[in-house]
Design an enzyme around this catalytic site. Structure first.
Site, mmCIF file in Angstrom:
data_model
loop_
_atom_site.group_PDB
_atom_site.id
_atom_site.type_symbol
_atom_site.label_atom_id
_atom_site.label_comp_id
_atom_site.label_asym_id
_atom_site.label_seq_id
_atom_site.Cartn_x
_atom_site.Cartn_y
_atom_site.Cartn_z
ATOM 1 N N ASN A 99 -27.589 1.758 12.637
ATOM 2 C CA ASN A 99 -26.547 1.536 11.622
ATOM 3 C C ASN A 99 -25.814 2.857 11.481
ATOM 4 O OD1 ASN A 99 -24.943 0.950 9.446
ATOM 5 N ND2 ASN A 99 -26.565 1.279 7.939
ATOM 6 N N GLY A 100 -24.521 2.866 11.830
ATOM 7 C CA GLY A 100 -23.752 4.113 11.703
ATOM 8 C C GLY A 100 -22.710 4.204 12.789
ATOM 9 N N LYS A 122 -6.382 -6.948 -10.696
ATOM 10 C CA LYS A 122 -7.833 -6.857 -10.909
ATOM 11 C C LYS A 122 -8.220 -7.519 -12.224
ATOM 12 C CE LYS A 122 -9.265 -6.054 -7.729
ATOM 13 N NZ LYS A 122 -8.191 -6.102 -6.832
ATOM 14 N N HIS A 178 14.111 -3.175 -19.760
ATOM 15 C CA HIS A 178 14.940 -4.296 -19.258
ATOM 16 C C HIS A 178 14.319 -5.641 -19.610
ATOM 17 C CE1 HIS A 178 17.481 -1.451 -17.138
ATOM 18 N NE2 HIS A 178 16.368 -0.823 -16.803
ATOM 19 N N GLU A 202 -1.720 -3.378 -9.007
ATOM 20 C CA GLU A 202 -3.103 -3.630 -8.562
ATOM 21 C C GLU A 202 -4.041 -3.709 -9.761
ATOM 22 O OE1 GLU A 202 -4.607 -4.677 -6.143
ATOM 23 O OE2 GLU A 202 -6.675 -4.017 -6.372
ATOM 24 N N LYS A 244 -12.962 -15.269 -1.145
ATOM 25 C CA LYS A 244 -12.861 -13.900 -0.638
ATOM 26 C C LYS A 244 -11.782 -13.798 0.429
ATOM 27 C CE LYS A 244 -13.602 -9.609 -0.211
ATOM 28 N NZ LYS A 244 -12.977 -8.737 -1.230
ATOM 29 N N CYS A 266 -24.456 -1.878 8.715
ATOM 30 C CA CYS A 266 -25.278 -2.893 9.380
ATOM 31 C C CYS A 266 -26.614 -2.915 8.647
ATOM 32 C CB CYS A 266 -25.534 -2.491 10.827
ATOM 33 S SG CYS A 266 -24.031 -2.221 11.772
ATOM 34 N N TRP A 288 -22.352 -5.082 11.475
ATOM 35 C CA TRP A 288 -20.990 -5.009 10.936
ATOM 36 C C TRP A 288 -20.252 -4.117 11.923
ATOM 37 C CZ3 TRP A 288 -18.222 -7.407 7.284
ATOM 38 C CH2 TRP A 288 -16.985 -6.859 6.939
ATOM 39 N N GLU A 304 -7.664 -11.429 -12.230
ATOM 40 C CA GLU A 304 -8.437 -12.264 -11.305
ATOM 41 C C GLU A 304 -9.924 -12.304 -11.654
ATOM 42 O OE1 GLU A 304 -8.851 -11.205 -7.169
ATOM 43 O OE2 GLU A 304 -8.502 -9.107 -7.597
ATOM 44 N N ARG A 322 -25.045 -6.781 4.240
ATOM 45 C CA ARG A 322 -24.604 -5.492 4.802
ATOM 46 C C ARG A 322 -23.762 -5.683 6.052
ATOM 47 N NH1 ARG A 322 -27.033 -1.126 3.067
ATOM 48 N NH2 ARG A 322 -26.487 -0.021 4.969
HETATM 49 C C1 AGP Z 1 -7.683 -8.990 -4.294
HETATM 50 O O1 AGP Z 1 -8.626 -8.532 -5.242
HETATM 51 C C2 AGP Z 1 -7.877 -10.444 -3.952
HETATM 52 N N1 AGP Z 1 -9.201 -10.708 -3.525
HETATM 53 C C3 AGP Z 1 -6.818 -10.985 -3.013
HETATM 54 O O2 AGP Z 1 -5.555 -10.754 -3.583
HETATM 55 C C4 AGP Z 1 -6.800 -10.365 -1.594
HETATM 56 O O3 AGP Z 1 -6.395 -9.025 -1.654
HETATM 57 C C5 AGP Z 1 -5.786 -11.155 -0.734
HETATM 58 O O4 AGP Z 1 -6.220 -12.488 -0.647
HETATM 59 C C6 AGP Z 1 -5.625 -10.573 0.667
HETATM 60 O O5 AGP Z 1 -6.833 -10.661 1.360
HETATM 61 P P1 AGP Z 1 -6.982 -9.845 2.746
HETATM 62 O O6 AGP Z 1 -6.816 -8.405 2.406
HETATM 63 O O7 AGP Z 1 -8.347 -10.196 3.236
HETATM 64 O O8 AGP Z 1 -5.885 -10.317 3.652
#
Ligand code: AGP
Length: 615
Positions: free
Chosen positions: A101-102, A492, A511, A488, A610, A2, A75, A495, A27
């Protein structure tokens, strides 16, 4: 996390607090509040929503006068985001008001005792308990606010950065810190209090950062008095002259939120298992599991639905649940699951993983599963989010806001929660002996420190990034628990740097994908000691014989892979099921540095959001 802001001095507190809260919104931003002392009484407004919502409400509802005030942007960790759970919180008498905050872990037992003594509570928060504990100490010990805060804090367990004032003593604010940041800005006959320097940097660059277990009485016309909470020893303020600018402060001095969040992972993992992993007692306690234990133990299977990085965390969970708890698991892309007319029964448990708690496909999958009678458990990072509210039970990751679009600390904290669940179920099923269980719990407690060590590879990883930043393609390979980490790592990179990258099980190379290998193809391969190491070594030899460039993530001290790979990045040794939280670190750093070197917008990559709240 927070954001807290306070002011005491000769100016109007309100504009300073509101602008400060806006600067701290990164935050936490699910609710906000402000309290001002106008010389006679406290005027307080708080609301669910953002700081702008608070401004609109406060400016129509209350007097904005006063040169003493505190403000908070939340938060949520306890209690869903709503008006009553927002901070600041009054004590029962109305004389004290606090922001925090905590996380106070033992707030429930304190609350029970205070209720016995006649206290009432309006909110579900741990913070309202703390301010009434302080009031009760004042009442019973007949001490002033500073001493009451000190006595009260010696009774709580958890993390805090608090600011509290008493209308009977309106020339001071008492602050204290343990585990959450708290800075005091020192102006000319005025003091500022904040989670970081961004709310006061325009007024003063002289600041004191409280150390853990320190408190201060910030009194007008007096020098700041610091003292140790535990033993009342006087601590001498170390006044810093800040050279930071505003933007740097919001990012904690990092160039990007993503890098800040990569480095927050040791704290985020610790906050996620705080109060849940009690290794010295050989216990894991999680309300959402404890209250539904029979369902989990008697389930036919666990279906995990998620998207993106959360889906990768689900894949890691599949290995953990099946390997350790011997529970059948299926991992599904939520977007596929919701439309393929899946077979779901009331003997199924669906675990939905989502950082934002707002991903439309995941939310739809949950609703489908509930319609068909499954019990739904959520793993979210945003308290009170749509998914958190839709699920039958859940466990939050306490990662704090994840601002960078590329998920990093969400991934490792999701794995932390899922590991806790799998270990608890394995123990309940009698799969582990007491000593084996204790070994797992103790090793899990070492992970934050081991992540810190993995983060020290940053400079080496940056050098590797410099070599491969212009590669048009990349392959990521892993086996077992580290196959999802390879996926993963590839996600990263693609994207945020826009380089095409693919993740594969290492054995899958022969394969088809091995046809891609030549001297222009960097191959990032996870080759930790645990889990099919020899087989991964032979995969490396297959790549080397085709002139592939090999970047290997290995266990510290490895010598065999070092002989074969072009680059070797070491991570500490740990149990096989815990390696994903370590091996992912250099892959996060690699994608970050390559993206920066390519001039990409790391925190807001093109075409992405996001949270994907639409189909
Ligand atoms: C991951 O780096 C991306 N931002 C994206 O794949 C994300 O993980 C996906 O959209 C799922 O989002 P969520 O965890 O908020 O459901």
């Amino acid at each position: 996390m927070c954001g807290i802001v306070g002011y005491i001095g000769h100016r109007d507190a309100y504009p300073i607090i509101m602008k400060g809260l806006q600067r701290l919104e990164y935050r936490g931003y699910d609710s906000a509040g402000v309290a001002l002392f106008d010389g006679e009484k406290i005027n307080l407004t708080k609301t669910k929503g953002k700081v702008e919502d608070l401004r609109n409400k406060a400016e129509t509802k209350m007097s904005l006068k006063g040169s003493l005030g505190i403000g908070h942007t939340r938060w949520a960790t306890h209690g869903v985001p709503n008006d009553v759970n927002s901070h600041p919180h009054y004590s029962n008498s109305g004389n004290l008001v606090i922001i925090h905050n905590g996380i106070i872990e033992n707030y429930e037992s304190i609350k029970k005792e205070l209720i016995k003594r006649g206290y009432h509570f309006d909110s579900d928060t741990d913070t309202e308990v703390l301010v009434n504990l302080i009031e009760e100490v004042q009442r019973t010990e007949h001490v002033k606010l500073g001493q009451a805060v000190q006595i009260a804090l010696n009774q709580v367990v958890g993390a805090y950065a608090i600011a509290v004032f008493d209308i009977d003593k309106p020339d001071e604010i008492v602050v204290a810190k343990l585990g959450s940041p708290l800075a005091i800005g020192i102006g000319d006959k005025e003091f500022f209090i904040a989670s970081d320097a961004s709310p006061f940097i325009e007024f003063t660059n002289n600041a004191v950062y409280l150390e853990d277990e320190e408190m201060a009485i910030v009194r007008l016309g007096k020098e700041i008095k610091l003292r140790k909470i535990k033993d009342d020893a006087i601590a001498y303020p170390n006044i810093l002259e800040l050279q930071l600018n505003l933007e740097e402060i919001e990012k904690g001095g990092y160039d990007h939120f993503m890098l800040k969040e990569i480095y927050e992972q040791p704290r985020a993992i610790k906050d996620t298992y705080r109060g849940r992993l009690l290794a010295d007692q050989g216990l894991i306690t999680m309300a959402g599991i404890d209250q539904n234990l029979e369902k989990f133990l008697n389930a036919n299977r666990i279906i995990i639905v998620a998207c993106g990085t959360s889906w990768h965390a689900g894949l890691v969970a599949e290995y953990i649940f099946e390997d350790l708890a011997r529970i059948p698991v299926e991992v599904e892309y939520a977007s596929e699951f919701r439309y393929r007319n899946p077979i779901i029964t009331d003997k199924d448990i669906l675990i939905a993983i989502s950082q934002s708690g707002e991903t439309a496909d995941t939310l739809a999958a949950i609703k489908l599963a509930k319609e068909k009678g499954a019990f739904v458990f959520g793993v979210c990072n945003v308290v009170g989010s749509s998914i958190a509210r839709e699920t039958d039970a859940g466990a939050y990751t306490h990662a704090g806001p994840e601002i960078g679009v590329a998920s990093t600390k969400a991934f490792t904290t999701q794995i932390t929660v899922l590991t806790l669940i799998a270990l608890k179920l394995a123990k309940e099923k009698g799969i582990f002996s007491g000593s084996q269980y204790h070994e797992f719990l103790s090793e899990l407690e070492t992970i934050p420190t081991k992540v810190e060590i993995a983060l020290r590879t940053n400079d080496m990883v940056r050098e590797i990034a410099e070599i491969y930043k212009d590669s048009p393609n990349c392959l990521y390979l892993g086996r077992g628990y580290n196959f999802p980490v390879a996926l993963e790592g590839a996600l990263k990179l693609k994207e945020i740097s826009y380089i095409h990258a693919e993740g594969y099980p290492a054995a899958e190379m022969k394969h088809g994908p091995i046809a891609l290998i030549d001297e222009h193809m960097p191959v990032i391969i996870i080759a930790t000691k645990k889990g099919h190491y020899e087989k991964v070594v032979s995969n490396i030899q297959e790549i080397k014989s085709r002139k592939g460039k090999i970047i290997a993530i290995v266990t510290e001290g490895d010598t065999q892979v070092r002989e074969l790979a072009d680059h070797v990045v070491e991570v500490p040794e740990t149990m096989e099921c815990l390696t994903p939280m370590l091996t992912t670190i250099p892959l996060q750093l690699l994608s970050y540095h390559i993206a920066v070197m390519r001039g990409c917008n790391v925190d807001q990559p093109r075409n992405l959001a996001k949270s994907v709240t639409v189909e």
